[in-house]
Design a protein around this motif. Structure first.
Motif, PDB file in Angstrom:
ATOM      1  N   PHE A 198      69.654  28.646  76.662  1.00 11.58           N
ATOM      2  CA  PHE A 198      70.655  27.445  75.784  1.00 11.58           C
ATOM      3  C   PHE A 198      70.067  27.221  74.759  1.00 11.58           C
ATOM      4  O   PHE A 198      71.007  27.271  73.990  1.00 11.58           O
ATOM      5  CB  PHE A 198      70.042  26.455  76.856  1.00 11.58           C
ATOM      6  CG  PHE A 198      70.453  24.720  76.622  1.00 11.58           C
ATOM      7  CD1 PHE A 198      72.077  25.124  76.511  1.00 11.58           C
ATOM      8  CD2 PHE A 198      69.852  24.304  76.040  1.00 11.58           C
ATOM      9  CE1 PHE A 198      71.933  24.066  75.941  1.00 11.58           C
ATOM     10  CE2 PHE A 198      70.306  22.991  76.450  1.00 11.58           C
ATOM     11  CZ  PHE A 198      71.609  22.857  75.510  1.00 11.58           C
ATOM     12  N   GLY A 201      71.173  29.384  71.899  1.00 12.19           N
ATOM     13  CA  GLY A 201      72.727  28.676  71.892  1.00 12.19           C
ATOM     14  C   GLY A 201      72.732  27.915  70.279  1.00 12.19           C
ATOM     15  O   GLY A 201      73.659  27.250  69.917  1.00 12.19           O
ATOM     16  N   GLY A 205      74.498  28.167  66.834  1.00 10.35           N
ATOM     17  CA  GLY A 205      75.235  27.157  66.233  1.00 10.35           C
ATOM     18  C   GLY A 205      74.808  26.519  65.071  1.00 10.35           C
ATOM     19  O   GLY A 205      75.634  25.820  64.481  1.00 10.35           O
TER      20      GLY A 205
END
Length: 315
Positions: A198, A201, A205
């Motif tokens: 997570f 990620g 981003g």
């Protein structure tokens, strides 16, 4: 086998397997680096706080970047300097805290650099709405999020390791790393892996956002000579810092996962700590040289100090 399974109280670290005389030399070099980090970053922070002309979003974000450099360095340098003169061990609590500080500081660097990229995007591509958009309230919110997101993400990552039973107590590094603590667990912590993915990620981003911002900026600024000049003046130091940061962190991530047994001990140690040394030293130097307002303020300080010194010497 079960005798080796427990919640540890101490971890041993590696990387200092050389004579004490060499440790003293390295101690002096590391201390010099730490002092440079403190002086460089504190100077930029002091200049931005005391100079009202610099109370603008770009400089506020820069100030936070320097504060984060101080925060991250506290997680590594004091403990490492002590280790060079004593035994290379760390308590379980200290290990968890050190891993949290180093990881969260690294992520916070990227959050602030992404925020600085967004600030330049608005300033150069939307100049007419910049003042009305970058209000004090909005800037404060952006700064809060640039700290809260990495601190929270790394808290979740570290929390999943607390209390786990481990089958080993040796970390093959100069400092604690969450991944290596997770690898010592008798049963792989699945929650830790999920949160780690997570977090990856989230920061991937960030990376995509920074890339988009600068590609768009580059295209926009090429169309105007005046805008291109502003781009070079305000974005060049940020791009250099971003490149230095990305290179050093990527090198560390690749090395921790793939590594190499062919490196000498000293080179191995340097590769593991270069991201803790190079960006915190270079970032304030780059901004101090490139940004005119900061450079002039620092030079004015030294000129004033020299005049005062000459006045007392001549009287």
């Amino acid at each position: 086998m079960m005798e080796n399974v427990s919640v540890p109280t101490m971890f041993s670290l590696s990387g200092l397997n050389f004579p004490f005389v060499q440790r003293i030399i390295i101690f002096m070099l590391v201390l010099l680096c730490y002092l440079l980090i403190l002086v460089n970053n504190c100077t930029i922070i002091f200049v931005i706080i005391t100079e009202k002309k610099l109370h603008k979003p770009m400089y506020v974000f820069l100030c936070n970047l320097c504060v984060n450099a101080l925060y991250g360095s506290v997680g590594f340098f004091p403990k490492f300097l002590v280790d060079l003169l004593s035994s290379h061990v760390i308590s379980y609590t200290g290990c968890m805290l050190q891993g949290y500080v180093i990881h969260s500081s690294t992520c916070c660097d990227f959050s602030i650099l992404a925020l600085m990229a967004y600030d330049r995007y608005v300033a150069l591509c939307r100049p007419l709405v910049y003042q009305s958009f970058m209000t004090t309230l909005r800037v404060s919110l952006f700064v809060f999020l640039s700290w809260f997101v990495p601190l929270f993400c790394m808290f979740l990552n570290t929390a999943t390791l607390l209390g786990k039973k481990l089958c080993g107590f040796h970390i093959n590094r100069l400092y604690c790393v969450n991944l290596m603590v997770a690898n010592l667990a008798c049963s792989p912590p699945k929650v830790n892996s999920i949160i780690a993915m997570f977090n990856i990620g989230v920061y991937f981003g960030h990376f995509l956002f920074v890339c988009y911002s600068y590609v768009y900026l580059f295209k926009m600024c090429l169309a105007s000579t005046q805008t291109w000049k502003k781009f070079r003046q305000t974005c060049t130091p940020h791009l250099i810092c971003l490149l230095v940061y990305s290179t050093t962190v990527l090198l560390d991530l690749l090395y921790i996962r793939f590594g190499s047994d062919n490196l000498s001990l000293h080179l191995d140690n340097f590769v593991t700590i270069e991201f803790l040394i190079i960006p915190p030293i270079l970032n304030p130097l780059i901004y101090g040289v490139q940004l005119t307002h900061i450079r002039k303020r620092i030079l004015r300080f030294f000129v004033t100090k020299k005049k005062i010194h000459n006045f007392f010497m001549n009287n």
